[in-house]
Design a protein around this motif. Structure first.
Motif, PDB file in Angstrom:
ATOM      1  N   TRP A 157      23.974   8.089   4.615  1.00 49.63           N
ATOM      2  CA  TRP A 157      24.839   8.091   5.797  1.00 49.63           C
ATOM      3  C   TRP A 157      24.055   7.761   7.066  1.00 49.63           C
ATOM      4  CZ3 TRP A 157      29.567   7.857   7.606  1.00 49.63           C
ATOM      5  CH2 TRP A 157      29.810   8.261   8.918  1.00 49.63           C
ATOM      6  N   GLY A 158      22.947   8.439   7.291  1.00 48.84           N
ATOM      7  CA  GLY A 158      22.159   8.199   8.493  1.00 48.84           C
ATOM      8  C   GLY A 158      21.609   6.788   8.555  1.00 48.84           C
ATOM      9  N   GLU A 159      21.276   6.222   7.390  1.00 47.10           N
ATOM     10  CA  GLU A 159      20.771   4.852   7.344  1.00 47.10           C
ATOM     11  C   GLU A 159      21.866   3.848   7.686  1.00 47.10           C
ATOM     12  OE1 GLU A 159      17.374   5.768   3.921  1.00 47.10           O
ATOM     13  OE2 GLU A 159      19.300   4.872   3.367  1.00 47.10           O
ATOM     14  N   LEU A 160      23.096   4.136   7.267  1.00 51.57           N
ATOM     15  CA  LEU A 160      24.222   3.275   7.646  1.00 51.57           C
ATOM     16  C   LEU A 160      24.433   3.303   9.154  1.00 51.57           C
ATOM     17  CD1 LEU A 160      26.690   4.370   4.833  1.00 51.57           C
ATOM     18  CD2 LEU A 160      25.719   2.085   5.074  1.00 51.57           C
ATOM     19  N   GLY A 161      24.356   4.520   9.737  1.00 44.86           N
ATOM     20  CA  GLY A 161      24.554   4.645  11.176  1.00 44.86           C
ATOM     21  C   GLY A 161      23.439   4.015  11.985  1.00 44.86           C
ATOM     22  N   GLY A 162      22.227   3.947  11.419  1.00 47.26           N
ATOM     23  CA  GLY A 162      21.095   3.375  12.132  1.00 47.26           C
ATOM     24  C   GLY A 162      20.903   1.893  11.893  1.00 47.26           C
ATOM     25  N   LEU A 163      21.790   1.286  11.105  1.00 46.82           N
ATOM     26  CA  LEU A 163      21.644  -0.124  10.755  1.00 46.82           C
ATOM     27  C   LEU A 163      22.043  -1.024  11.924  1.00 46.82           C
ATOM     28  CD1 LEU A 163      21.039  -2.161   8.478  1.00 46.82           C
ATOM     29  CD2 LEU A 163      23.470  -2.048   7.870  1.00 46.82           C
ATOM     30  N   ASP A 184      22.568  14.248  16.406  1.00 47.50           N
ATOM     31  CA  ASP A 184      22.820  14.318  17.845  1.00 47.50           C
ATOM     32  C   ASP A 184      23.114  12.947  18.458  1.00 47.50           C
ATOM     33  OD1 ASP A 184      20.355  13.099  17.760  1.00 47.50           O
ATOM     34  OD2 ASP A 184      19.287  14.679  18.862  1.00 47.50           O
ATOM     35  N   GLY A 185      23.216  11.908  17.621  1.00 49.13           N
ATOM     36  CA  GLY A 185      23.529  10.572  18.110  1.00 49.13           C
ATOM     37  C   GLY A 185      22.324   9.723  18.445  1.00 49.13           C
ATOM     38  N   SER A 186      21.111  10.290  18.335  1.00 52.67           N
ATOM     39  CA  SER A 186      19.906   9.522  18.627  1.00 52.67           C
ATOM     40  C   SER A 186      19.465   8.748  17.394  1.00 52.67           C
ATOM     41  CB  SER A 186      18.780  10.454  19.085  1.00 52.67           C
ATOM     42  OG  SER A 186      18.436  11.369  18.047  1.00 52.67           O
ATOM     43  N   LEU A 187      18.626   7.731  17.607  1.00 46.26           N
ATOM     44  CA  LEU A 187      18.098   6.934  16.509  1.00 46.26           C
ATOM     45  C   LEU A 187      16.653   7.323  16.239  1.00 46.26           C
ATOM     46  CD1 LEU A 187      19.351   3.261  17.006  1.00 46.26           C
ATOM     47  CD2 LEU A 187      19.991   4.859  15.207  1.00 46.26           C
ATOM     48  N   ARG A 188      16.316   7.505  14.980  1.00 45.52           N
ATOM     49  CA  ARG A 188      14.944   7.751  14.577  1.00 45.52           C
ATOM     50  C   ARG A 188      14.448   6.491  13.887  1.00 45.52           C
ATOM     51  NH1 ARG A 188      13.579  10.226   9.763  1.00 45.52           N
ATOM     52  NH2 ARG A 188      15.586  11.282   9.684  1.00 45.52           N
ATOM     53  N   GLU A 189      13.276   6.016  14.313  1.00 46.02           N
ATOM     54  CA  GLU A 189      12.806   4.707  13.884  1.00 46.02           C
ATOM     55  C   GLU A 189      12.116   4.692  12.530  1.00 46.02           C
ATOM     56  OE1 GLU A 189      13.245   1.561  14.939  1.00 46.02           O
ATOM     57  OE2 GLU A 189      14.712   2.420  16.300  1.00 46.02           O
ATOM     58  N   LEU A 231      28.836   6.142  14.831  1.00 43.60           N
ATOM     59  CA  LEU A 231      29.466   6.876  13.739  1.00 43.60           C
ATOM     60  C   LEU A 231      29.349   8.383  13.948  1.00 43.60           C
ATOM     61  CD1 LEU A 231      28.252   4.873  10.603  1.00 43.60           C
ATOM     62  CD2 LEU A 231      30.538   4.855  11.618  1.00 43.60           C
ATOM     63  N   ASP A 232      30.386   9.084  13.535  1.00 43.81           N
ATOM     64  CA  ASP A 232      30.411  10.540  13.612  1.00 43.81           C
ATOM     65  C   ASP A 232      30.765  11.056  12.221  1.00 43.81           C
ATOM     66  OD1 ASP A 232      32.309  13.092  13.918  1.00 43.81           O
ATOM     67  OD2 ASP A 232      30.842  13.109  15.547  1.00 43.81           O
ATOM     68  N   TYR A 233      29.878  11.859  11.642  1.00 42.07           N
ATOM     69  CA  TYR A 233      30.070  12.270  10.251  1.00 42.07           C
ATOM     70  C   TYR A 233      31.330  13.105  10.070  1.00 42.07           C
ATOM     71  CZ  TYR A 233      29.333  14.246   5.645  1.00 42.07           C
ATOM     72  OH  TYR A 233      29.514  14.625   4.334  1.00 42.07           O
ATOM     73  N   ASP A 234      31.583  14.054  10.972  1.00 43.00           N
ATOM     74  CA  ASP A 234      32.754  14.915  10.820  1.00 43.00           C
ATOM     75  C   ASP A 234      34.046  14.101  10.879  1.00 43.00           C
ATOM     76  OD1 ASP A 234      31.232  17.206  10.557  1.00 43.00           O
ATOM     77  OD2 ASP A 234      31.194  17.596  12.710  1.00 43.00           O
ATOM     78  N   MET A 235      34.078  13.125  11.771  1.00 39.24           N
ATOM     79  CA  MET A 235      35.258  12.269  11.878  1.00 39.24           C
ATOM     80  C   MET A 235      35.437  11.459  10.596  1.00 39.24           C
ATOM     81  SD  MET A 235      36.116   9.360  14.761  1.00 39.24           S
ATOM     82  CE  MET A 235      36.092  10.573  16.071  1.00 39.24           C
ATOM     83  N   PHE A 236      34.334  10.889  10.105  1.00 40.25           N
ATOM     84  CA  PHE A 236      34.411  10.113   8.871  1.00 40.25           C
ATOM     85  C   PHE A 236      34.807  10.997   7.691  1.00 40.25           C
ATOM     86  CE2 PHE A 236      32.211   8.967   4.912  1.00 40.25           C
ATOM     87  CZ  PHE A 236      32.880   7.794   4.610  1.00 40.25           C
ATOM     88  N   ARG A 237      34.290  12.224   7.646  1.00 37.10           N
ATOM     89  CA  ARG A 237      34.570  13.106   6.512  1.00 37.10           C
ATOM     90  C   ARG A 237      36.067  13.390   6.398  1.00 37.10           C
ATOM     91  NH1 ARG A 237      31.640  16.229   2.734  1.00 37.10           N
ATOM     92  NH2 ARG A 237      33.249  16.769   1.244  1.00 37.10           N
ATOM     93  N   THR A 238      36.751  13.499   7.537  1.00 37.99           N
ATOM     94  CA  THR A 238      38.195  13.703   7.504  1.00 37.99           C
ATOM     95  C   THR A 238      38.888  12.506   6.853  1.00 37.99           C
ATOM     96  OG1 THR A 238      38.104  15.052   9.510  1.00 37.99           O
ATOM     97  CG2 THR A 238      40.230  14.125   8.916  1.00 37.99           C
ATOM     98  N   VAL A 239      38.472  11.306   7.247  1.00 33.93           N
ATOM     99  CA  VAL A 239      39.042  10.067   6.681  1.00 33.93           C
ATOM    100  C   VAL A 239      38.709   9.978   5.189  1.00 33.93           C
ATOM    101  CG1 VAL A 239      38.972   7.544   6.790  1.00 33.93           C
ATOM    102  CG2 VAL A 239      38.901   8.892   8.906  1.00 33.93           C
ATOM    103  N   TRP A 240      37.469  10.307   4.852  1.00 35.72           N
ATOM    104  CA  TRP A 240      37.011  10.225   3.459  1.00 35.72           C
ATOM    105  C   TRP A 240      37.789  11.182   2.562  1.00 35.72           C
ATOM    106  CZ3 TRP A 240      34.342   7.463   0.087  1.00 35.72           C
ATOM    107  CH2 TRP A 240      33.867   8.078  -1.076  1.00 35.72           C
ATOM    108  N   ASP A 241      37.935  12.453   3.004  1.00 31.41           N
ATOM    109  CA  ASP A 241      38.632  13.438   2.196  1.00 31.41           C
ATOM    110  C   ASP A 241      40.083  13.012   1.957  1.00 31.41           C
ATOM    111  OD1 ASP A 241      36.401  15.015   1.988  1.00 31.41           O
ATOM    112  OD2 ASP A 241      36.987  16.408   3.570  1.00 31.41           O
ATOM    113  N   HIS A 242      40.701  12.436   2.969  1.00 35.63           N
ATOM    114  CA  HIS A 242      42.085  11.969   2.826  1.00 35.63           C
ATOM    115  C   HIS A 242      42.149  10.839   1.788  1.00 35.63           C
ATOM    116  CE1 HIS A 242      46.196  10.996   3.908  1.00 35.63           C
ATOM    117  NE2 HIS A 242      45.849   9.734   4.007  1.00 35.63           N
ATOM    118  N   ALA A 243      41.169   9.931   1.840  1.00 35.49           N
ATOM    119  CA  ALA A 243      41.151   8.822   0.884  1.00 35.49           C
ATOM    120  C   ALA A 243      40.929   9.327  -0.544  1.00 35.49           C
ATOM    121  CB  ALA A 243      40.045   7.823   1.259  1.00 35.49           C
TER     122      ALA A 243
END
Length: 244
Positions: A157-163, A184-189, A231-243
């Motif tokens: 997940w974090g790698e997708l968000g940092g792509l 926290d929304g920051s990028l780690r290199e 990307l926000d994991y909690d927001m995505f998780r809601t969409v994912w669980d519904h799917a």
């Protein structure tokens, strides 16, 4: 031990998630037993006895919880004990390595983890092509492409968000994993660890779609929320669980 831990912790260099995990292990499992002990009083026999008791307590706690909820008990405890002994071992080794040494002799935690029962390995399971297709039907963009890409590339997940677009090599059909989106929304290199930098194939059926997303993203992340934000994991998780 508690006094030495305070000195060691103040000088500790590690990633945020590692520090959070170590802090929790210290507070819950290590400090209550070893905090008041003099460093030189800790011996291998005491550490091994503590590890055996800790494992037994965790297994019993899980047995009672399973009986209360009328389910089968899960295999728990070994990984927690390994982390607890490992943290105490790092503390002791740092005391031995200090100049001048704070502690003399050998690390009393040495060999304790090896003497524990092996942690059972759950075999990995993967979605089938049919399962992925069934999920994609339930997802709207941009999450449909994100899940499709993740399913066939294996990025976390974090790698997708940092792509970012700079990580995509369309000439060779590769994505270079070099950054991670933190909670926290920051990028780690670097990804999960510095050694997990790698190149993986862009799923061939998604190359043109990913190229379109990269062109729109510019210097920003390729995968975003529907509103264009990171990307926000909690927001995505809601969409994912519904799917699901």
């Amino acid at each position: 031990v508690a006094d030495w831990h305070a000195r060691w912790w103040a000088a500790r260099i590690a990633g945020r998630k590692t520090l959070e995990r170590n802090e929790q292990v210290w507070r819950i499992y290590v400090a209550p037993t070893w905090g008041p002990w003099p460093l030189e009083a800790v011996t291998r026999m005491e550490v091994q006895g503590w590890a055996v008791k800790l494992l037994a307590d965790l297994v019993e706690r899980e047995r009672l919880a399973a009986a209360k909820s009328q389910r089968e008990p899960r295999t728990v405890g070994i990984r927690t004990v390994e982390q607890s002994v490992g943290l105490l071992s790092m503390l002791m080794q740092a005391a031995l390595d200090e100049d001048p040494p704070v502690l003399a002799g050998r690390n009393p935690c040495r060999g304790v983890v090896a003497a524990l029962p092996e942690s059972p390995q759950r075999p990995p399971t993967y979605f089938t092509v049919e399962q992925v297709d069934a999920l994609l039907v339930q997802l709207a963009e941009p999450y449909r492409t994100l899940v499709d890409f993740a399913s066939y590339s294996g990025l976390r997940w974090g790698e997708l968000g940092g792509l970012g677009a700079r990580h995509l090599d369309f000439l060779h059909g590769l994505v270079h994993v070099r950054a991670v989106l933190e909670d926290d929304g920051s990028l780690r290199e670097h990804p999960k660890s510095k050694r997990s930098r790698r190149a993986v194939p862009i799923p061939p059926h998604l190359i043109e779609r990913v190229r379109e997303l990269a062109a729109v993203a510019g210097p920003g992340p390729v995968f975003r929320r529907p509103d264009g934000e990171r990307l926000d994991y909690d927001m995505f998780r809601t969409v994912w669980d519904h799917a699901v």
